[in-house]
Write an enzyme that holds these catalytic residues in place. Structure first.
Site, PDB file in Angstrom:
ATOM      1  CB  SER B 123      -0.868  -0.066   1.262  1.00 45.91           C
ATOM      2  OG  SER B 123      -1.473   1.160   1.501  1.00 45.91           O
ATOM      3  CG  HIS B 137      -4.905   4.852  -1.739  1.00 46.76           C
ATOM      4  ND1 HIS B 137      -5.982   4.191  -2.272  1.00 46.76           N
ATOM      5  CD2 HIS B 137      -4.400   4.054  -0.775  1.00 46.76           C
ATOM      6  CE1 HIS B 137      -6.131   3.029  -1.635  1.00 46.76           C
ATOM      7  NE2 HIS B 137      -5.195   2.919  -0.724  1.00 46.76           N
ATOM      8  CG  ASN B 139      -4.263  -1.777  -0.746  1.00 47.34           C
ATOM      9  OD1 ASN B 139      -5.402  -2.223  -0.698  1.00 47.34           O
ATOM     10  ND2 ASN B 139      -3.241  -2.399  -0.186  1.00 47.34           N
ATOM     11  CE1 TYR B 140      -4.479  -2.819  -8.038  1.00 47.73           C
ATOM     12  CE2 TYR B 140      -2.393  -1.635  -7.783  1.00 47.73           C
ATOM     13  CZ  TYR B 140      -3.632  -1.778  -8.394  1.00 47.73           C
ATOM     14  OH  TYR B 140      -4.037  -0.877  -9.345  1.00 47.73           O
ATOM     15  NE  ARG B 141      -8.160  -5.006  -0.230  1.00 51.76           N
ATOM     16  CZ  ARG B 141      -8.523  -3.791  -0.601  1.00 51.76           C
ATOM     17  NH1 ARG B 141      -7.634  -2.823  -0.678  1.00 51.76           N
ATOM     18  NH2 ARG B 141      -9.785  -3.514  -0.899  1.00 51.76           N
ATOM     19  N   GLY B 289      -7.791  -5.532  15.119  1.00 53.20           N
ATOM     20  CA  GLY B 289      -6.596  -5.568  15.957  1.00 53.20           C
ATOM     21  C   GLY B 289      -5.436  -6.279  15.267  1.00 53.20           C
ATOM     22  CB  SER B 295       1.124  -0.212  10.289  1.00 45.37           C
ATOM     23  OG  SER B 295       2.238  -0.732  10.959  1.00 45.37           O
TER      24      SER B 295
END
Lengths: 332, 332
Positions: B123, B137, B139-141, B289, B295
């Site tokens: 990210s 921005h 982000n790849y996931r 959590g 982060s």
């Protein structure tokens, strides 16, 4: 005297008195602030038309007024509002869902049809210029659900809490003492209960830190007749400027560095985190659509900052503040 | 070739390849940024001990690395991370509840016991110094739920979107064209779908405004074999620096005033509002959590501002940006 009146008349008097207490706090506290700062608030009234808020004086019986003080000599940004709304929650929305309440006592009415409610209150969030002067928040409110003349459920809520960037213990003690004195006049159990409630509520859970050094907070208060609770809340509204403004006077001319100012912005960043993730008023406003976002965000700081690692140096003033935020203290 | 392997081996290869794609993007893009800025990232690895994150290299098979670039010549603050976590959602927590997904396909496993999952991704959130350069921005996931060798549900998600404070149409067109070109190589239906998904997702509902001028976004993508989708996602990760860095080069030396800088802070304030009220990654991190807050907040801007009434003057550049945010446009 009140008890000899018809219930409807009694209820009407109560609402009138409650609105008047909050309006008085709104006006008196703004005046005291203007006097201290030498800068005037600007005022923006809002009115509801076709289910959206538009700028302008209300023609109906709902009143919504924002005041803002921007770029003052002592205060960098202050957001204040006064509200007396006769409204209806959108169908399907409940007070609990809207984040206004932790429990569902207010949500017994069939919300499919849209829940009628009345709310009045006033709210202050003060961002001082000098980082040695703490941020303060104060809000007192009354809510009822159901027919305006025969509510099915009602409560008072509110409190006042202090968020220093630099902690002077004598200021924390003064702020807590002033609120304890009011509480003790009514019930010696109030202060310990409301002080703890404040610590629990103004807690930034993802940080594992309190927002500040607390004060008092209560919600869904309805264990006594409303007239009696209104007396207590009235005294709370009156003590607020006495609890806060002397701290401002004491600290407003202290010297500070750009490093102190940057730390203040970090503290304000935490404040933003609390408002956007946890604050009941902001969540209610955003979720219910009953408050316009310009008013909700009137409480936001003029400048906030985030950095990657904001752990202060060991032994610094900043570090000792953080330690207190991790472990709330008793101040009186 | 892959199809002749045992399913377990095939799955192992897929995870290895996926982690490697995201790690490559993490390293290559950071390097390109460092070259452009002349400033190095600092790196902070995290490791999970007794259910909390502590600073330090991971000893296990879960990797979590933050990188931050602060006070660069071109970039004021950049937050990057790379993650490959083998974890378990806390009992009772689901992906939908944690805000990670809009639907509950991933939540079929009995969450009373704690849901095992694997996630990997990278990210980037980039806050440039010059207000003429847009925030970006990306982000790849990849996520999967259930046993690591036999997941019950898996998906790819991510995208890239641009948030200008000052809108230069040619930059918006360049950014969208670059992403469309990648999409079109795989399926001409992708770009229109992912462009709209981006507009819908990066929407600040309480403001009735888009966060920026969009790009592409997708989530729960699993309509093709994972190996095929990984090829598409790989090309997305590669196009990101090509889509963004030329815009930076073009705008980084433009002149600007303190008023422009203040407007950038207002835009960044909206960015904060989106992250804290709506962003799926931040919500998942805070609710589950499973991500440490340092982060999560690595994406936050270095300076954000709120004022009472931030409506720009009619006919100004700021007003024309706001108009576009109220009504998303087609850029290619």
């Amino acid at each position: 005297m009140l008890t000899t009146l018809e219930p409807k008349q009694q209820q009407e008097n109560l609402l009138k008195a409650t609105k008047s207490v909050f309006r008085q706090m709104f006006d008196d506290t703004c005046q005291a602030i203007e006097q201290l700062d030498g800068t005037a608030f600007t005022e923006q009234p809002w009115t509801r038309e076709n289910n959206t808020w538009v700028m302008g004086e209300s023609k109906g019986d709902s009143i919504y007024i924002d005041r803002a003080l921007l770029g003052g000599t002592v205060f960098e940004k202050i957001g204040v509002n006064y509200v007396a709304i006769n409204g209806e929650l959108p169908p399907g929305m409940t007070f609990q869902k809207a984040g206004a309440l932790a429990t569902d006592e207010a949500d017994q009415i069939d919300s499919e049809k849209g829940t009628p409610f009345f709310a009045t209150g006033t709210s202050f969030v003060i961002h001082p210029r000098n980082p040695m002067v703490p941020i303060v928040h104060c809000n007192y409110r009354y809510f009822q659900v159901g027919k305006i003349s025969e509510p099915q459920y009602w409560w008072f809520g509110g409190g006042a809490d202090l968020t220093p960037a630099y902690l002077f213990e004598e200021d924390a003690v003064h702020f807590h003492k002033a609120h304890k004195a009011v509480c003790d006049q009514y019930d010696v159990a109030y202060y310990p209960r409301f002080k703890k409630w404040c610590d629990d509520y103004f807690h930034i859970s993802h940080r594992g830190e309190s927002r500040g050094i607390g004060g008092i907070f209560f919600d869904q208060l309805n264990h006594l007749p409303a007239e009696q609770l209104l007396e207590f809340v009235t005294d709370c509204t009156k003590v607020f400027p006495q609890a806060y403004l002397p701290i401002v006077e004491r600290c407003k001319d202290m010297s500070f560095t750009e490093e102190n100012k940057q730390w203040q912005r970090i503290v304000r960043g935490r404040y933003v985190e609390f408002i956007l993730t946890s604050d009941r008023g902001a969540r209610f406003g955003l979720a219910s659509g009953m408050v316009n976002h310009q008013s909700i965000f009137n409480c936001m700081p003029p400048a906030a900052s985030w950095t990657y690692d904001d752990q202060p140096n060991l032994g610094s003033q900043e570090a000792s503040l953080r330690a207190v935020l991790k472990q709330p203290r008793e101040w009186v």
